[in-house]
Motif scaffolding. Structure first.
Motif, mmCIF file in Angstrom:
data_model
loop_
_atom_site.group_PDB
_atom_site.id
_atom_site.type_symbol
_atom_site.label_atom_id
_atom_site.label_comp_id
_atom_site.label_asym_id
_atom_site.label_seq_id
_atom_site.Cartn_x
_atom_site.Cartn_y
_atom_site.Cartn_z
ATOM 1 N N ARG A 29 -5.993 -2.779 15.355
ATOM 2 C CA ARG A 29 -6.861 -2.482 14.209
ATOM 3 C C ARG A 29 -8.333 -2.465 14.597
ATOM 4 O O ARG A 29 -9.103 -1.653 14.103
ATOM 5 N N THR A 30 -8.715 -3.362 15.499
ATOM 6 C CA THR A 30 -10.138 -3.432 15.845
ATOM 7 C C THR A 30 -10.605 -2.164 16.570
ATOM 8 O O THR A 30 -11.737 -1.741 16.413
ATOM 9 N N ARG A 31 -9.701 -1.560 17.333
ATOM 10 C CA ARG A 31 -10.096 -0.328 18.045
ATOM 11 C C ARG A 31 -9.610 0.935 17.325
ATOM 12 O O ARG A 31 -9.837 2.044 17.818
ATOM 13 N N SER A 32 -8.900 0.755 16.207
ATOM 14 C CA SER A 32 -8.281 1.891 15.491
ATOM 15 C C SER A 32 -7.505 2.759 16.479
ATOM 16 O O SER A 32 -7.689 3.985 16.537
ATOM 17 N N ARG A 33 -6.665 2.087 17.244
ATOM 18 C CA ARG A 33 -5.962 2.817 18.300
ATOM 19 C C ARG A 33 -4.530 2.303 18.419
ATOM 20 O O ARG A 33 -4.287 1.096 18.450
ATOM 21 N N GLY A 34 -3.607 3.238 18.469
ATOM 22 C CA GLY A 34 -2.204 2.871 18.648
ATOM 23 C C GLY A 34 -1.714 3.314 20.005
ATOM 24 O O GLY A 34 -2.211 4.293 20.575
ATOM 25 N N LEU A 35 -0.730 2.587 20.529
ATOM 26 C CA LEU A 35 -0.172 2.889 21.847
ATOM 27 C C LEU A 35 1.337 3.003 21.688
ATOM 28 O O LEU A 35 1.968 2.110 21.124
ATOM 29 N N GLY A 36 1.900 4.125 22.138
ATOM 30 C CA GLY A 36 3.334 4.322 21.950
ATOM 31 C C GLY A 36 4.031 4.884 23.169
ATOM 32 O O GLY A 36 3.406 5.515 24.032
ATOM 33 N N PHE A 37 5.337 4.622 23.236
ATOM 34 C CA PHE A 37 6.161 5.130 24.342
ATOM 35 C C PHE A 37 7.474 5.641 23.784
ATOM 36 O O PHE A 37 8.042 5.039 22.873
ATOM 37 N N ALA A 38 7.939 6.752 24.368
ATOM 38 C CA ALA A 38 9.213 7.325 23.919
ATOM 39 C C ALA A 38 10.017 7.755 25.138
ATOM 40 O O ALA A 38 9.450 8.101 26.186
ATOM 41 N N ASP A 39 11.340 7.760 24.970
ATOM 42 C CA ASP A 39 12.198 8.185 26.071
ATOM 43 C C ASP A 39 12.306 9.700 26.172
ATOM 44 O O ASP A 39 12.835 10.230 27.133
ATOM 45 N N GLY A 40 11.833 10.367 25.154
ATOM 46 C CA GLY A 40 11.917 11.826 25.161
ATOM 47 C C GLY A 40 11.435 12.328 23.822
ATOM 48 O O GLY A 40 10.720 11.617 23.105
ATOM 49 N N ASN A 41 11.835 13.542 23.483
ATOM 50 C CA ASN A 41 11.387 14.127 22.219
ATOM 51 C C ASN A 41 12.192 13.563 21.045
ATOM 52 O O ASN A 41 13.228 14.097 20.675
ATOM 53 N N VAL A 42 11.674 12.473 20.492
ATOM 54 C CA VAL A 42 12.372 11.820 19.377
ATOM 55 C C VAL A 42 11.827 12.294 18.028
ATOM 56 O O VAL A 42 12.155 11.725 16.996
ATOM 57 N N TRP A 43 10.978 13.288 18.026
ATOM 58 C CA TRP A 43 10.433 13.809 16.772
ATOM 59 C C TRP A 43 11.004 15.192 16.430
ATOM 60 O O TRP A 43 10.729 15.715 15.360
ATOM 61 N N SER A 44 11.802 15.756 17.335
ATOM 62 C CA SER A 44 12.313 17.108 17.063
ATOM 63 C C SER A 44 13.408 17.062 15.989
ATOM 64 O O SER A 44 14.068 16.034 15.796
ATOM 65 N N ARG A 45 13.626 18.204 15.333
ATOM 66 C CA ARG A 45 14.701 18.281 14.332
ATOM 67 C C ARG A 45 16.040 18.049 15.007
ATOM 68 O O ARG A 45 16.917 17.378 14.471
ATOM 69 N N ALA A 46 16.187 18.610 16.205
ATOM 70 C CA ALA A 46 17.466 18.492 16.924
ATOM 71 C C ALA A 46 17.809 17.011 17.135
ATOM 72 O O ALA A 46 18.947 16.579 16.921
ATOM 73 N N TYR A 47 16.819 16.250 17.517
ATOM 74 C CA TYR A 47 17.037 14.814 17.747
ATOM 75 C C TYR A 47 17.488 14.134 16.452
ATOM 76 O O TYR A 47 18.454 13.380 16.428
#
Ligand SMILES: C[S@@+](CC[C@H](N)C(=O)[O-])C[C@H]1O[C@@H](n2cnc3c(N)ncnc32)[C@H](O)[C@@H]1O
Length: 534
Positions: free
Chosen positions: A420-438
């Motif tokens: 919150r203090t830096r208004s910054r998020g850090l994320g990791f994914a194994d692959g395309n987990v946002w696609s419709r196919a997924y």
């Protein structure tokens, strides 16, 4: 290395402010070694009581970033340093054809701006400080933005080890690096015994012997590696840097010195031993570094080199991308004044990607096609309203941050955290987990992405269960196909009104890890479409 250009040559006695484009100079002989050292074959040695070890005073990074962004005012510099005043003509101009004057400028800038003292021989390169400083600034950006912590900012406690191949008599890069980053240390090599003797002395004068290990003289033969990690007993290091010998022959060196139309004493651009690499000049030298990097690979995080010619940059990028299969690289230009431009290239076999300012720091004349893939994308822009005085209501930045978290929360990420203090998020994914196919596959109960399991923590036992878990999570993230940060920043946007005080909040996605540029582009697209702005 620095290539002298015809345009750099000022007419003797003309009034000129130093914009950092002083080319490499060889001293006329009236500046002598100042501390007796039996290993240095200087004909006359004059003791100088100024040259006692000086403690380095660490200053904040912003201070170093702003150095040399404006033309240097010689009169002012003379007021701050009597030794510089003594070489000024009419109190305000410098004779760039006089090697002693140029050498004094280098000494004065190192002393006043970095607290460094150097002893320079008359017959070796005298480094132009702003250009060398630019290389260090770029390295800091490259290393900070691709650090193992993924913080994307300077971490004072992070120990960094660099190798300077061909450090020269001045030891300029290790000295500038040590002066700016207290946790950095160096190995410095050279093939020239005379330069190394001075380099050792310059380390001693500045009290950095424990942080700079000077190795050599190395054998110039190609069989003696440029990056001798095994010989040095080093498993891995953070970076390699080099300002390589530029010319392919002594004749080429003499030719260019002639073209500069300077009198011989002032025209020299260094001794042939420093300036000539017979096996292809700077391209040949850096190709040798590329060859070694293809064997050492991730034992060095960043291999980097400065180049004098843009054509060398084109050739080397083609080589890295083609023969080396490298996709993670960085290109920049060091510009000093209106005329002098040097190029630099860096490459990595690791998966951590540097920020845009480090990796795409210029547009080469050869075009954008020479640049590496972009690592940053702005996915939303939102006007910042006048912030409410009522402390219960949140600011635009906070609301945007919440929108980001809501969008990301829908995804199957390996890890996501919001600072919150830096208004910054850090994320990791194994692959395309946002696609419709997924999502479709997931809805059918199929696990769409096969994940690799971590190596465990056998090499690095943690003391408490909490630490152990944290370590395992870190290792897990390091193996992810995609790592990113999302940051909400405010910036001034003149917009259509052209008004500078028009403040906007922007959401910027940074590609931090992975080898698939398409994943990054697609994730940025997902966020662009799914952010429900407040
Ligand atoms: C252009 S000068 C750079 C000196 C200094 N780093 C600077 O930027 O002012 C190139 C340096 O590389 C050194 N050199 C040439 N071949 C080398 C090699 N095979 N290994 C290490 N250093 C080498 C030369 O002696 C010279 O000092």
């Amino acid at each position: 290395m620095d290539m002298p250009s015809q345009n750099d040559s000022p007419v003797r006695g003309t009034k000129r402010k130093y914009a950092g484009d002083g080319s490499e100079m060889r001293d006329s002989g009236n500046e002598l070694a100042t501390i007796a050292d039996p290993t240095i074959s200087s004909p006359t040695v004059t003791p100088d009581t100024h040259l006692v070890p000086v403690p380095l005073v660490p200053r904040n990074d912003d201070y170093f970033k702003t150095l040399y962004t404006k033309e240097t005012d010689f009169r002012l510099l003379g007021e701050r340093d009597p030794e510089f005043k003594a070489v000024l003509r009419h109190g305000s101009s410098l004779d760039f054809t006089d090697p002693a004057s140029v050498m004094q400028l280098t000494k004065t800038l190192l002393k006043l701006d970095f607290g460094l003292r150097v002893d320079l021989p008359a017959d070796r390169l005298c480094p132009p400080v702003p250009n060398r400083h630019n290389y260090i600034l770029w390295l800091k950006d490259l290393l900070d933005s691709s650090a193992p912590s993924y913080r994307g900012a300077y971490e004072p406690g992070r120990g960094v080890v660099g190798l300077d191949v061909g450090t020269g008599a001045s030891l300029v890069y290790p000295l500038l690096g040590c002066a700016q980053r207290p946790a950095w240390s160096f190995v410095a090599t050279d093939v020239d015994a005379r330069s190394l003797a001075y380099a050792r002395r310059n380390a001693a004068i500045n009290g950095v012997q424990s942080r700079v290990r000077i190795v050599g003289p190395r054998d110039a033969a190609a069989t003696d590696p440029l990056v001798p990690l095994d010989e040095l007993g080093l498993d891995s290091i953070d970076f390699v840097m080099t300002n390589p010998p530029f010319y392919a022959s002594a004749a080429e060196l003499a030719d260019l010195a002639r073209q500069k139309a300077r009198p011989p004493s002032g025209a020299c651009t260094g001794a042939p031993v420093e300036m000539v690499y017979a096996d292809g000049g700077e391209v040949g030298f850096v190709r040798r570094l590329v060859d070694e990097s293809l064997v050492l690979r991730e034992r060095v995080q960043w291999y980097t080199a400065m180049l004098g010619k843009q054509s060398s940059l084109d050739v080397l990028i083609a080589d890295l991308r083609g023969r080396g299969g490298v996709t993670n690289y960085a290109v920049t230009a060091f510009v000093q004044g209106s005329r002098t431009r040097r190029w630099a290239v860096g490459w990595s076999f690791g998966a951590r990607r540097p920020g845009a300012s480090a990796s795409r720091g210029c547009e080469p004349p050869g075009g954008k096609k020479l640049l590496p893939p972009s690592t940053e994308a702005t996915v939303a822009t939102w006007p910042v309203e006048e912030e409410a005085v009522d402390s219960s209501s949140s600011s635009s930045t906070e609301r945007l941050g919440r929108a980001v978290c809501e969008a990301v929360a829908t995804l199957d990420l390996v890890s996501w955290s919001w600072d919150r203090t830096r208004s910054r998020g850090l994320g990791f994914a194994d692959g395309n987990v946002w696609s419709r196919a997924y999502r479709r596959k997931k809805a059918r109960g199929v696990h769409p992405i096969t994940t690799t399991s971590g190596d465990g923590d056998k090499d690095n036992p943690a003391s408490s269960p909490g630490q152990k878990q944290q370590q395992q999570q870190q290792q897990r993230c390091e193996q992810c196909a995609f790592g990113f940060s999302v940051e909400v920043r405010t910036s001034k946007d003149p917009g259509e009104t052209g008004k500078e005080d028009n403040v906007v909040a922007v959401v910027v996605v940074r590609w931090l890890q992975g080898n698939d540029h398409v994943l990054f582009e697609s994730f940025a697209g997902f966020l662009r479409n799914s952010l429900r702005l407040p």
